[in-house]
Design an enzyme around this catalytic site. Structure first.
Site, PDB file in Angstrom:
ATOM      1  N   HIS A   1       0.795  -1.240   0.000  1.00 43.01           N
ATOM      2  CA  HIS A   1       0.000   0.000   0.000  1.00 43.01           C
ATOM      3  C   HIS A   1       0.823   1.285   0.000  1.00 43.01           C
ATOM      4  O   HIS A   1       0.327   2.344  -0.399  1.00 43.01           O
ATOM      5  CB  HIS A   1      -0.997  -0.002   1.173  1.00 43.01           C
ATOM      6  CG  HIS A   1      -0.412   0.352   2.503  1.00 43.01           C
ATOM      7  ND1 HIS A   1       0.126  -0.589   3.350  1.00 43.01           N
ATOM      8  CD2 HIS A   1      -0.281   1.544   3.137  1.00 43.01           C
ATOM      9  CE1 HIS A   1       0.551   0.004   4.451  1.00 43.01           C
ATOM     10  NE2 HIS A   1       0.319   1.306   4.349  1.00 43.01           N
TER      11      HIS A   1
ATOM     12  N   GLU B   1       3.405   5.487  -3.198  1.00 41.27           N
ATOM     13  CA  GLU B   1       3.544   6.783  -2.530  1.00 41.27           C
ATOM     14  C   GLU B   1       4.958   7.052  -2.048  1.00 41.27           C
ATOM     15  O   GLU B   1       5.456   8.185  -2.150  1.00 41.27           O
ATOM     16  CB  GLU B   1       2.577   6.835  -1.345  1.00 41.27           C
ATOM     17  CG  GLU B   1       2.578   8.173  -0.612  1.00 41.27           C
ATOM     18  CD  GLU B   1       1.556   8.206   0.515  1.00 41.27           C
ATOM     19  OE1 GLU B   1       1.754   8.988   1.460  1.00 41.27           O
ATOM     20  OE2 GLU B   1       0.567   7.453   0.433  1.00 41.27           O
ATOM     21  N   ASP B   2       5.653   6.015  -1.532  1.00 43.81           N
ATOM     22  CA  ASP B   2       6.924   6.246  -0.833  1.00 43.81           C
ATOM     23  C   ASP B   2       8.139   5.626  -1.503  1.00 43.81           C
ATOM     24  O   ASP B   2       9.249   5.715  -0.958  1.00 43.81           O
ATOM     25  CB  ASP B   2       6.824   5.704   0.601  1.00 43.81           C
ATOM     26  CG  ASP B   2       5.810   6.471   1.441  1.00 43.81           C
ATOM     27  OD1 ASP B   2       5.641   7.681   1.185  1.00 43.81           O
ATOM     28  OD2 ASP B   2       5.184   5.870   2.324  1.00 43.81           O
TER      29      ASP B   2
ATOM     30  N   ASP C   1      -4.197   0.469   8.321  1.00 42.59           N
ATOM     31  CA  ASP C   1      -3.006   1.319   8.222  1.00 42.59           C
ATOM     32  C   ASP C   1      -3.014   2.377   9.323  1.00 42.59           C
ATOM     33  O   ASP C   1      -2.020   2.588  10.025  1.00 42.59           O
ATOM     34  CB  ASP C   1      -2.994   1.975   6.831  1.00 42.59           C
ATOM     35  CG  ASP C   1      -1.900   3.021   6.683  1.00 42.59           C
ATOM     36  OD1 ASP C   1      -0.757   2.741   7.086  1.00 42.59           O
ATOM     37  OD2 ASP C   1      -2.190   4.116   6.157  1.00 42.59           O
TER      38      ASP C   1
ATOM     39  N   ASP D   1     -23.713   2.782  33.752  1.00 44.08           N
ATOM     40  CA  ASP D   1     -23.630   1.693  32.770  1.00 44.08           C
ATOM     41  C   ASP D   1     -22.198   1.435  32.328  1.00 44.08           C
ATOM     42  O   ASP D   1     -21.939   1.111  31.176  1.00 44.08           O
ATOM     43  CB  ASP D   1     -24.503   2.016  31.556  1.00 44.08           C
ATOM     44  CG  ASP D   1     -24.109   3.341  30.906  1.00 44.08           C
ATOM     45  OD1 ASP D   1     -23.268   4.059  31.470  1.00 44.08           O
ATOM     46  OD2 ASP D   1     -24.637   3.640  29.823  1.00 44.08           O
TER      47      ASP D   1
END
Length: 735
Positions: free
Chosen positions: A72, A76-77, A139, A259
């Site tokens: 993933h 991008e990287d 992620d 509760d």
């Protein structure tokens, strides 16, 4: 760091037909792509996508989703490209990875705008394949688990974003386990002292009430077993952030919560759910108003369960949830429960739309993207819907409409259909007429009263709660304004053709569109109405031989007392009114502020029917109406193309009020202001504003903004005011 074979084995536990080769290739590819990259913790970066994949194996997701998790961050990287991912792993996986890739090199002015645009892109990708959401949540979950390694200046921003967007999104998708962990991790970073305090109190309470919890579990099991109901009873405790949120919402102390501890009863069938709740209510008295049936009416995130609160052992309040094993899976995994393996394949989008209310909500949210909102507006509206609890209302035909808490009949109308919202003029709640701003309650039956031709007021946008309603109102307002400008532009253009002695036709105008740099006739007309295109340019585009009327020199009406000399070219676009204040039939009819043209009146004195008037076209604002004697018109002497021929077009039997301004000098004594106001009110006029200035110890000057029906009405008021002994002088203000 998880080994290659370990990843394969985790998938094999729930999918014996795992594509081992695909997982191996993805593992090796991602490891090489990330290379020597490090995380803030100092660990190899590749450990992060592996942990994300591990989280998804707990949800028993398909091979493609696990591979997408491993890959993933590659686009991008790293130097990886979408084309390379498609070639090596297939377009389906490539599309998943692309959907998880943030936008790069955004030409946006703020980090907030970048965040909004990335969120918008993410939701579009989710609309195509919901598995993008599952990977993104996993992620974010792993990033939150390791947030303490991130520089402190970034921790708060990431935690707040998680609390604002990702935790509520997980909740709306029914993924309660992930939501709880995301909220508590964010809570720990944003408010560490509050988090530690509540956690310590919960630990103390658990130790104190341990015996009561065990007793309730034992008694419940015994009761169910005695009645032949096979059930699993589990004690549970509220999460720290959930406790904090309830304390904040209800402004109560920790000790006032009743509760914090509850019990979950899991049975085999839906029928057993109702039998079990009957057993509980027979054994212990229930607390009135605390029984909720989310089985017959599921929440929008697909959650189903029966809720009740009873007074149990030791007079302690005990909260119970009763559900089936299938309901339990949906409560834990939400939309992921619909993607569990069915005959070796993941459920497709059509199945999700049919089976999942959560996915239907997501699809409706995605529809807002087509409404022309800016990314930041879209993000804000989505956050509004994510955060709010729900109320369930009904149409007169019994259709269930789920809305955010605090919603009004306006939101209800738009939830039924956009056309219903746009035409709404009133509402009936449970058979009684009610304001459109009424807050709806659970179980309300709402009937919307409609009117043909109604346009929603722009102010509704700030009163609506749902993003759908706000977006639709803004779009309807935009369309109405554009229609006004188009109508004004059509009248201006048609009169320009008449002045030029040429025939107007839309076919001829269509042929000239390239010369006007517009794509449609309506675009041209709207641009003329907004003052962006001069009407003479439209005529010249259709008939190039026509002389530009801005260059013509024509006589102007001068010399009449009280009249302002018009610019020389203005007589081509403005015809002097006759003695009755009427212009030729070629002039533009003016009905007032609520007509079908974008009209406003000069703030320096206004204009009323009976005045001789002129219109000045202001780009982006429409027509401003001035009385012909207004000295403000001097400012437009050198802009003849902005002068318009206008005339009054008052509808008989439907009087409308028009603005005017009076300057009254009166004696300063008790009762003077009341006398003047009463006189004006008794005539049927309306006072819009009064400002008072001291002239001397004995006199005050009042500037009164009033609204009257026509010039006769105004002159009558002036005459009556002058007759009052306390009034020294009355004059009408014009500029």
């Amino acid at each position: 760091m998880m080994r290659q074979y370990e990843l394969v084995e985790r998938v094999r536990r729930y999918n014996p037909h795992v594509d081992e080769d695909l997982l191996d290739r993805a593992y090796v590819y991602a490891m090489k792509a990330h290379g020597a990259q490090k995380r803030a913790s100092g660990d190899p970066y590749f450990s992060h996508p592996l942990e994300v994949a591990a989280i998804l194996t707990d949800l028993k997701l398909d091979d493609a989703t696990i591979v997408a998790a491993v890959l993933h961050d590659t686009i991008e990287d790293t130097d990886s490209t979408r084309e390379e991912i498609d070639r090596l792993f297939g377009q389906g996986i490539g599309q998943l990875v692309e959907g998880l890739t943030k936008l790069k090199r955004l030409d946006l002015v703020s980090k907030r705008a970048i965040q909004a645009e990335n969120f918008r892109k993410l939701l579009l990708a989710i609309a195509d394949d919901v598995r993008v959401l599952l990977v993104k949540l996993a992620d974010r979950l792993h990033n939150m688990r390791t947030l303490h390694f991130v520089p402190s200046d970034k921790q708060a921003r990431i935690a707040q974003e998680t609390l604002d967007i990702y935790a509520p999104l997980a909740g709306r998708m029914g993924m309660q386990n992930i939501r709880d962990e995301l909220e508590d991790l964010a809570f720990r970073h944003l408010m560490p002292e509050a988090s530690q305090m509540i956690k310590a109190k919960l630990d103390e309470l658990r130790e104190k009430n341990g015996q009561i919890i065990a007793q309730v579990e034992r008694e419940l099991r015994d009761e169910f077993s005695a009645r032949g109901i096979e059930a699993r009873v589990e004690g549970r405790q509220k999460q720290p952030y959930s406790v904090w949120r309830k304390m904040e919402r209800k402004s109560i102390a920790f000790e006032q919560l009743s509760d914090i501890f509850g019990f979950r009863v899991v049975v085999k069938t839906t029928e057993d759910c109702y039998r079990a709740i009957g057993v509980v209510h027979t054994k212990w008295p229930n607390v009135p108003g605390r029984f909720k049936d989310y089985i017959s009416t599921p929440k929008e995130n697909d959650y189903q369960s029966l809720h009740t609160t009873v007074v149990g052992p030791g007079r302690q309040r005990v909260e119970l949830q009763v559900r089936t094993s299938e309901m339990q899976d949906i409560a834990r995994y939400g939309i992921a429960a619909h993607t569990l393996y069915k005959d070796g394949r993941v459920a497709d989008r059509d199945v999700l739309v049919r089976e999942s209310r959560a996915y239907q909500w997501l699809q409706r949210t995605i529809e807002l993207l087509a409404e022309g909102d800016s990314p930041e507006e879209f993000l804000e509206h989505t956050k509004l819907e994510l955060f709010r609890d729900q109320v369930f209302c009904f149409t007169p035909k019994g259709e269930l409409i789920a809305l955010p808490r605090g919603a009004t009949p306006i939101d209800f109308a738009y939830a039924v259909h956009t056309d219903v919202g746009n035409s709404a003029v009133g509402a009936k709640i449970n058979g009684r007429v009610a304001p459109l701003l009424s807050r709806l309650q659970n179980g309300d039956e709402v009937e919307i009263v409609r009117a043909i031709g109604q346009i929603p007021p722009a102010a509704w946008e700030h009163l609506a709660v749902t993003g759908k309603a706000r977006s639709a109102i803004r779009r309807a307002t935009r369309d109405a304004v554009r229609a006004q400008y188009t109508g004004l532009g059509r009248q201006i253009v048609m009169r320009a053709f008449v002045r030029a002695g040429k025939d107007y036709s839309e076919d001829g105008l269509k042929a000239a569109l390239p010369r006007l740099a517009r794509v449609s006739v309506d675009d041209v007309l709207a641009a003329v109405g907004r003052g962006e295109i001069f009407s003479g340019d439209v005529v010249k585009a259709v008939y190039p031989e026509v002389v530009d009327e801005r260059k013509a020199v024509m006589p102007r009406p001068e010399g009449e007392p009280g009249w302002f000399p018009l610019p020389k070219a203005a007589s081509l676009v403005f015809k002097v009114p006759d003695a009755n204040g009427e212009s030729s039939l070629n002039s533009i009819p003016i009905r007032g502020l609520r007509g079908d043209l974008p009209v406003r009146f000069t703030p320096n004195g206004g204009a009323v029917p009976g005045d001789r008037i002129v219109g000045i076209l202001t780009p982006g604002e429409g027509i401003t109406i001035y009385p012909i004697q207004s000295p403000d018109l001097i400012a437009f002497d050198d802009q003849p193309q902005r002068w318009l021929d206008v005339r009054w077009d008052i509808e008989e039997g439907h009087p409308e009020l028009f603005p005017a301004k009076l300057m009254v000098t009166a004696i300063n004594e008790p009762g003077t202001l009341g006398m003047i106001a009463t006189l004006i009110g008794d005539t049927g006029a309306n006072i819009d504003n009064i400002s008072i200035h001291e002239l001397s110890a004995d006199f005050r000057e009042m500037i009164i903004d009033i609204e009257v029906t026509d010039l006769k009405h105004l002159n009558g008021i002036i005459t009556q005011l002058r007759a009052k002994p306390v009034v020294s002088k009355v004059e009408r203000v014009n500029g």
